[in-house]
Design a protein around this motif. Structure first.
Motif, PDB file in Angstrom:
ATOM      1  N   ARG A  24       0.858  -1.219   0.045  1.00 60.77           N
ATOM      2  CA  ARG A  24       0.043  -0.037   0.068  1.00 60.77           C
ATOM      3  C   ARG A  24       0.915   1.095   0.142  1.00 60.77           C
ATOM      4  N   GLN A  25       2.007   1.249   0.824  1.00 58.34           N
ATOM      5  CA  GLN A  25       2.810   2.518   0.693  1.00 58.34           C
ATOM      6  C   GLN A  25       3.379   2.654  -0.436  1.00 58.34           C
ATOM      7  N   GLU A  26       3.834   1.337  -1.073  1.00 55.00           N
ATOM      8  CA  GLU A  26       4.339   1.522  -2.524  1.00 55.00           C
ATOM      9  C   GLU A  26       3.505   2.105  -3.423  1.00 55.00           C
ATOM     10  N   MET A  27       2.235   1.717  -3.289  1.00 52.76           N
ATOM     11  CA  MET A  27       1.351   2.052  -4.413  1.00 52.76           C
ATOM     12  C   MET A  27       0.780   3.633  -4.182  1.00 52.76           C
ATOM     13  N   ASP A  28       1.001   4.082  -3.033  1.00 51.44           N
ATOM     14  CA  ASP A  28       0.943   5.526  -2.566  1.00 51.44           C
ATOM     15  C   ASP A  28       2.076   6.282  -3.091  1.00 51.44           C
ATOM     16  N   GLN A  29       3.119   5.772  -3.337  1.00 55.08           N
ATOM     17  CA  GLN A  29       4.263   6.731  -3.744  1.00 55.08           C
ATOM     18  C   GLN A  29       4.286   6.758  -5.320  1.00 55.08           C
ATOM     19  N   LYS A  44       4.031  -0.594 -12.839  1.00 57.56           N
ATOM     20  CA  LYS A  44       3.808  -1.333 -11.478  1.00 57.56           C
ATOM     21  C   LYS A  44       3.024  -2.494 -11.863  1.00 57.56           C
ATOM     22  N   LYS A  65       3.037   8.140  -8.590  1.00 59.45           N
ATOM     23  CA  LYS A  65       2.446   9.698  -8.886  1.00 59.45           C
ATOM     24  C   LYS A  65       1.665   9.623 -10.085  1.00 59.45           C
ATOM     25  N   VAL A  71       2.142   3.902 -12.609  1.00 57.90           N
ATOM     26  CA  VAL A  71       1.011   2.728 -12.110  1.00 57.90           C
ATOM     27  C   VAL A  71       1.014   1.623 -13.214  1.00 57.90           C
TER      28      VAL A  71
END
Length: 194
Positions: A85-90, A100, A92, A97
């Motif tokens: 989740r933290q990686e997804m939040d990074q 990833k 931009k 996206v």
């Protein structure tokens, strides 16, 4: 007296104007209050609906988490989810996206292929196990048959032998000695208790 009446009339007129102004302010305040109450009620309803949706999502996520833990219990699954989740939040941009997502899909495909290979290996192992079990069952059956034959031969020899010994003088000249067994009789392996 006219002066007093006029003063009183002016005072009444002024008070009526104040009353009318106060009434307008009261109506405006009531209308504003009604608008704020309506906004509050709409906002409160939205918050209640969101809270209900969040509770449902939490329930769904808990169910999904339990389902995943039953399928593949990982001791640090929650930590992995938080890290993902933290990686997804990074991320931009849409391109980040997409990249990833492609990476995740490739990893998923590799994992599926690995699972497929493991399933095939498991099936091959099951087949080999079944073949080994059948071979051992056949060997055990053959051993039991050999033992039964040997035991039957042994029993027939024990019934014939005393008769021969008793009548040895009679048959000694015509019967040659029985040869000794060249191979020892097969024996079953000891039974393991477990």
């Amino acid at each position: 007296m006219t002066q007093d009446v006029r003063q009183w009339l002016d005072e009444i007129k002024r008070l009526k104007q104040q009353l009318a102004q106060t009434q307008r302010e009261l109506n405006a305040a009531i209308e504003s209050s009604d608008q704020w109450r309506q906004r509050y009620n709409i906002e409160a309803q939205q918050r209640r609906q969101e809270a209900q949706r969040y509770l449902e999502q939490v329930g769904e996520l808990r169910g999904e988490l339990e389902r995943w833990q039953r399928l593949s219990p990982l001791p640090n699954e929650l930590q992995v989810r938080v890290a993902v989740r933290q990686e997804m939040d990074q991320l931009k941009t849409l391109d980040e996206v997409k990249a990833k997502l492609i990476e995740a899909m490739l990893e998923r495909d590799r994992s599926r292929e690995q699972i497929h290979q493991l399933v095939e290996a498991l099936e091959a192992e099951k087949a080999a196990h079944l073949e080994t079990r059948n071979s051992l069952t056949t060997a055990l059956g053959d051993t039991v048959d050999l033992l039964t034959k040997a035991q039957n031969q042994s029993q027939s020899a024990t019934t014939v032998l005393p008769t021969l010994i008793a009548n040895q003088s009679e048959y000694s000249s015509s019967i040659a000695q029985l040869p000794e067994a060249q191979q020892p009789l097969p024996q079953l392996p000891p039974i393991e208790e477990g």
